[in-house]
Design an enzyme around this catalytic site. Structure first.
Site, PDB file in Angstrom:
ATOM      1  N   PHE A  78       0.859  -1.183   0.000  1.00 31.84           N
ATOM      2  CA  PHE A  78       0.000   0.000   0.000  1.00 31.84           C
ATOM      3  C   PHE A  78       0.893   1.229   0.000  1.00 31.84           C
ATOM      4  CE2 PHE A  78      -2.625  -3.249   2.083  1.00 31.84           C
ATOM      5  CZ  PHE A  78      -3.747  -3.200   1.268  1.00 31.84           C
ATOM      6  N   VAL A  91       5.517  -0.893   2.397  1.00 30.40           N
ATOM      7  CA  VAL A  91       5.074   0.492   2.243  1.00 30.40           C
ATOM      8  C   VAL A  91       5.666   1.085   0.974  1.00 30.40           C
ATOM      9  CG1 VAL A  91       5.007   2.786   3.280  1.00 30.40           C
ATOM     10  CG2 VAL A  91       4.972   0.751   4.749  1.00 30.40           C
ATOM     11  N   LYS A  92       4.775   1.526   0.086  1.00 29.06           N
ATOM     12  CA  LYS A  92       5.240   2.229  -1.118  1.00 29.06           C
ATOM     13  C   LYS A  92       5.352   3.720  -0.797  1.00 29.06           C
ATOM     14  CE  LYS A  92       3.571   0.940  -5.156  1.00 29.06           C
ATOM     15  NZ  LYS A  92       2.566   0.568  -6.200  1.00 29.06           N
ATOM     16  N   VAL A  93       6.432   4.313  -1.275  1.00 32.03           N
ATOM     17  CA  VAL A  93       6.672   5.740  -1.047  1.00 32.03           C
ATOM     18  C   VAL A  93       7.130   6.336  -2.376  1.00 32.03           C
ATOM     19  CG1 VAL A  93       8.032   7.414   0.253  1.00 32.03           C
ATOM     20  CG2 VAL A  93       7.387   5.267   1.335  1.00 32.03           C
TER      21      VAL A  93
END
Ligand code: G3P
Length: 215
Positions: free
Chosen positions: A62, A88-90
């Protein structure tokens, strides 16, 4: 020889559930646009995470959001708290990189997404991201030779603990070209992943086997 990991780039519950049930994918990647396409928002993450990990997803991605480092980091930590299969996508931006660095330093698995240059790829590796996501199709759309750039990233990251997980992959042929270029992690729409299974000649051969098996 290392394994190849395929991911569904989708929040279509039926399509993703089918791929997981058929054990064809390692995990699921999402972003706010993918969630929105299904009428979902960030609040759906907990349900989706439970559903997909319950069906065998080893990694569920996400994307953190926020207008500044503090709020994006808080968003990323909420995602990380979903469980040990959460990544975690950033985004690869001036705000996103410090967030990715902080999360990685706290041992949160991080994917730096929307990577459009080798300098961004190297920076993501330097801060300990688990993955980078170059957008193959969108690079090509922008007039860049996406495959050549991805190949350069593969070379640059070789021997590091950061892996290219290539997104915006729009055909089975592109998956093959990526793997031939040394990529081991690819995410694509369920339709593309399903298309990769099929060949008319395979169906014809199988039909003959079925016929012969029943006489
Ligand atoms: O993960 C990024 C992907 O969803 C973008 O795909 O085909 O819209 O460029 P595409």
């Amino acid at each position: 020889m290392s394994r190849i990991f395929l991911y569904a780039d989708s929040a279509d519950r039926e399509a993703v559930g089918g791929l997981l049930g058929d054990r064809l994918i390692h995990g699921v990647t999402t972003n706010p646009t993918i969630l929105r396409r299904e009428g979902l928002g960030a609040e759906a993450a907990a349900d989706l995470y439970a559903e997909w990990t319950g069906r065998g997803a080893a990694e569920v991605f996400f994307q953190a959001s926020g207008a500044d480092v503090t709020s994006m980091e808080a968003s990323g930590l909420r995602i990380a708290q979903l469980g040990s299969n959460a990544v975690v996508k950033v985004p690869a931006t001036a705000i996103g990189f410090p967030v990715a660095a902080r999360l990685a330093a706290a041992d949160v698995p991080v994917l730096v997404t929307a990577v459009y240059s080798s300098a961004q790829a190297v920076t993501a590796a330097a801060i300990g991201a688990r993955y980078i996501a170059p957008y193959l199709g969108r690079l090509d759309d922008a007039g860049v030779d996406g495959l050549a750039l991805v190949r350069e990233m593969v070379t640059l990251l070789s021997g590091t603990e950061t892996h290219p997980l290539v997104a915006s992959v729009r055909s089975p042929e592109r998956i093959v070209e990526l793997v031939a270029s040394g990529v081991r992690h690819v995410t694509a729409a369920p339709t593309v992943l399903r298309a990769a299974l099929l060949h008319d000649a395979s169906d014809a051969a199988a039909a003959v086997f079925e016929r012969d098996a029943t006489v």
